[in-house]
Design an enzyme around this catalytic site. Structure first.
Site, PDB file in Angstrom:
ATOM      1  N   ASP A  16      -5.499  -3.207   9.683  1.00 26.68           N
ATOM      2  CA  ASP A  16      -4.454  -2.453   8.986  1.00 26.68           C
ATOM      3  C   ASP A  16      -5.116  -1.526   7.966  1.00 26.68           C
ATOM      4  O   ASP A  16      -6.337  -1.442   7.900  1.00 26.68           O
ATOM      5  CB  ASP A  16      -3.434  -3.396   8.334  1.00 26.68           C
ATOM      6  CG  ASP A  16      -4.039  -4.320   7.285  1.00 26.68           C
ATOM      7  OD1 ASP A  16      -5.162  -4.041   6.795  1.00 26.68           O
ATOM      8  OD2 ASP A  16      -3.385  -5.325   6.948  1.00 26.68           O
ATOM      9  N   LYS A  17      -4.322  -0.843   7.153  1.00 25.04           N
ATOM     10  CA  LYS A  17      -4.878   0.122   6.195  1.00 25.04           C
ATOM     11  C   LYS A  17      -5.737  -0.525   5.126  1.00 25.04           C
ATOM     12  O   LYS A  17      -6.506   0.145   4.454  1.00 25.04           O
ATOM     13  CB  LYS A  17      -3.754   0.936   5.559  1.00 25.04           C
ATOM     14  CG  LYS A  17      -3.164   1.929   6.508  1.00 25.04           C
ATOM     15  CD  LYS A  17      -2.274   2.909   5.767  1.00 25.04           C
ATOM     16  CE  LYS A  17      -1.850   3.985   6.728  1.00 25.04           C
ATOM     17  NZ  LYS A  17      -2.268   5.293   6.301  1.00 25.04           N
TER      18      LYS A  17
END
Length: 66
Positions: A16-17
């Site tokens: 994910d980010k």
């Protein structure tokens, strides 16, 4: 108990980010480990299935500790 180790690079698209691996990807990595374990024993899936033996996963459990 015998131990088998496999290395698999976690790519950017698997995270994910925040750079944390997406939880569902662990199942893919478990399957890579299973496939490579059989391959290291000289039993690639293709050969096993050619003998009429199939090994579907019917249940899986994973507890995330951190």
């Amino acid at each position: 108990m015998p131990v088998h180790t496999t290395t698999c690079r976690v790519i950017y698209g698997d995270t994910d980010k925040m750079g944390v691996a997406y939880h569902a990807n662990y199942l893919r990595w478990f399957e890579i480990g299973r496939s490579e374990m059989f391959r290291s024993l000289g039993l690639p899936y293709k050969n096993i299935e050619a003998k009429g033996v199939f090994m579907p996963i019917s249940e899986v459990y994973c507890k995330f500790l951190a």
